[in-house]
Motif scaffolding. Structure first.
Motif, short mmCIF file in Angstrom:
data_model
loop_
_atom_site.label_atom_id
_atom_site.label_comp_id
_atom_site.label_asym_id
_atom_site.label_seq_id
_atom_site.Cartn_x
_atom_site.Cartn_y
_atom_site.Cartn_z
N MET A 210 0.83 -1.21 0.00
CA MET A 210 0.00 0.00 0.00
C MET A 210 0.86 1.26 0.00
O MET A 210 0.59 2.22 -0.73
CB MET A 210 -0.92 0.00 1.22
CG MET A 210 -2.08 -0.99 1.14
SD MET A 210 -3.31 -0.70 2.42
CE MET A 210 -2.33 -0.88 3.90
N ALA A 224 -2.90 6.16 2.10
CA ALA A 224 -2.70 4.83 1.54
C ALA A 224 -3.82 3.86 1.93
O ALA A 224 -4.06 2.88 1.24
CB ALA A 224 -1.35 4.27 2.01
N ILE A 227 -6.40 2.57 -0.62
CA ILE A 227 -6.12 1.46 -1.53
C ILE A 227 -6.68 0.16 -0.98
O ILE A 227 -7.13 -0.70 -1.72
CB ILE A 227 -4.60 1.37 -1.77
CG1 ILE A 227 -4.09 2.66 -2.40
CG2 ILE A 227 -4.25 0.17 -2.64
CD1 ILE A 227 -2.59 2.72 -2.56
N ARG A 228 -6.71 0.03 0.34
CA ARG A 228 -7.25 -1.18 0.97
C ARG A 228 -8.77 -1.24 0.80
O ARG A 228 -9.36 -2.33 0.77
CB ARG A 228 -6.86 -1.19 2.43
CG ARG A 228 -7.37 -2.39 3.21
CD ARG A 228 -6.90 -2.33 4.65
NE ARG A 228 -5.46 -2.53 4.74
CZ ARG A 228 -4.74 -2.28 5.83
NH1 ARG A 228 -5.33 -1.77 6.90
NH2 ARG A 228 -3.44 -2.50 5.85
#
Length: 473
Positions: A210, A224, A227-228
């Motif tokens: 990530m 970040a 992105i998960r």
């Protein structure tokens, strides 16, 4: 000519396009965990650009062979060909600008890497007149450009990594635009990933992936986490061919599918009869005798027969042994060109064995015998005094010293510098002069140069003197 490939919709429902002409110059990296929709995204890109630009797909799982039915791609079933044949097919595809899918399904990972390397190298090595623009799509790129050595053969890894590096680093000038997809950025070689200027980042869960994806997208690290949270088929896109700022892309539908169906839940059958599952099988037709017990160690020792003894070599008399030994030494001395003693000793031992000479003299004994042979001396016993004086010199100087001693005892002319150089194992006359100067400094010889230009050498410890070279002439 500018052609835009429709990838799908953004957050507001607007179309997100990918500039094909810009992509050919800047390359593309796609990342996402398994099941994030990478193959679907690649298929959308390939279908949208089919017929506009040549397409070459490196397909490790056989997912893209269905492009053949809808768009006429040539499918290359790699297991059916040798590496040289795959390279030949790659060269033909480059020459005729044909779109193709190299299916590596059914090959071991090592063979997939070798095959992909041969194919990519054939595309890369095409002559300049065939440098037409082409999209080269590599799925599961971490297999072909691993960040670290794994359990694959080293030659396969190096060949594959070199081919992928050429594609991404040097392929642009040859018209080759790399489009690589990987499950994890951490598993992909950095020098391969770093050459991409366009990115489409899908769902990933590991922190290291990530953070690296966020860095490539120019996002702050606290962002970040987004992105998960991406759904299947959603990607964050950035790059000159996509957008100047990160944009969320929901990939649109595709026309073709894969031969591998996604796993789905199916209802279980009814409860099976336990007696049917646990019923023993039919009895064997005949009883199989148990294997005999292993033999005890003592029985094994007695059962092993010793190999027959070799016949002993015939015993040589001292005279025959000496003659054969001198023959081996003379043969080595005749072909001597300055080889080191250990190398000469190997040839010496072989010659002794072939001549039936046993035992073979040691290396230190060989050095002395060979020095005498170079000096033309066959009888060691009568030269014990001269050998004792020569022991004060380095081992490599013993041969020229004994040659001088032989000439001095016989009253012959002093050996010429060229002859001493041959015995010393050098082609430099300057080294011979330094050799003689060293011997004189040690006091084992005295050099006398007369007015006629002649030279004589005396051995003061033995009261031997050579004849002058002028008088000998």
């Amino acid at each position: 000519m500018s052609v835009s490939v429709d990838l799908g919709a953004d957050e507001r429902g607007g179309s997100v396009g990918l500039d094909l002409a810009e992509l050919l110059s800047t390359r593309l990296l796609v990342q996402g965990n398994s099941g994030s929709g990478k193959s679907h995204l690649l298929r959308r890109l390939l279908e949208g650009s089919a017929g506009t630009v040549q397409q070459v797909v490196i397909d490790p799982e056989g997912d893209f062979v269905t492009l053949s039915d809808a768009f006429g791609h040539t499918v290359i079933d790699a297991p059916a060909y040798s590496l040289s044949e795959v390279a030949t097919i790659g060269a033909r595809i480059r020459e005729h600008r044909a779109s193709a899918v190299l299916s590596l399904e059914g090959l071991e990972v090592d063979d997939q890497m070798r095959c992909a390397a041969a194919f990519l190298n054939a595309l890369f090595d095409a002559p300049r007149e065939q440098w037409f623009p082409a999209l080269v799509v590599v799925d599961e790129a971490q297999l072909f450009a691993p960040a670290a050595a794994g359990e694959v053969a080293d030659d396969a890894r190096k060949a594959s990594l070199s081919a992928m590096t050429n594609l991404m680093c040097r392929g642009r000038k040859r018209g080759l635009a790399g489009v690589i997809a990987t499950q994890r950025l951490a598993k992909l070689a950095k020098n391969v990933a770093a050459e991409a200027s366009n990115f489409l980042m899908g769902r990933t869960f590991l922190d290291i992936d990530m953070l690296r994806a966020a860095d490539l997208l120019g996002m702050e690290r606290r962002q970040a986490e987004a992105i998960r949270d991406l759904e299947r088929g959603q990607f964050l896109g950035l790059g000159p061919a996509i957008a100047r700022r990160p944009v969320l892309v929901r990939v649109g539908a595709v026309k073709t599918g894969t031969n591998h169906a996604a796993p789905v839940l199916l209802p279980l059958p009814g409860a099976a009869d336990s007696e049917l599952l646990l019923k023993p099988g039919p009895a064997p037709a005949r009883e199989i005798a148990p294997p005999p017990p292993p033999p005890r160690p003592a029985e094994l020792i007695h059962a092993i027969q010793a190999p027959p003894a070799l016949p002993e070599l015939p015993q040589l008399s001292d005279e025959d042994r000496g003659d054969r030994l001198q023959g081996v030494l003379r043969s080595l001395a005749a072909s001597f060109t300055g080889q080191p003693a250990p190398a000469l000793y190997q040839d010496f031992t072989i010659g002794c064995r072939m001549g039936g000479i046993a035992p073979v003299p040691s290396l230190s004994e060989f050095r002395k015998l060979f020095a005498l042979a170079l000096a033309g001396i066959n009888d060691e016993e009568s030269w014990s005094e001269a050998l004792a004086i020569g022991a004060a010199l380095p081992e490599d100087m013993l041969a020229p010293f004994m040659a001088i001693a032989r000439a001095a005892r016989d009253g012959a002319a002093c050996p010429e510098d060229g002859e001493l150089a041959r015995i010393y194992g050098t082609a430099s006359l300057g080294r011979v002069k330094r050799l003689l100067g060293y011997m004189e400094e040690r006091g084992v010889i005295v050099i006398r140069n007369d007015l006629g230009g002649g030279r004589s050498i005396a051995l003061p410890h033995l009261a031997w003197t050579t004849a002058s070279t002028s008088r000998a002439a």
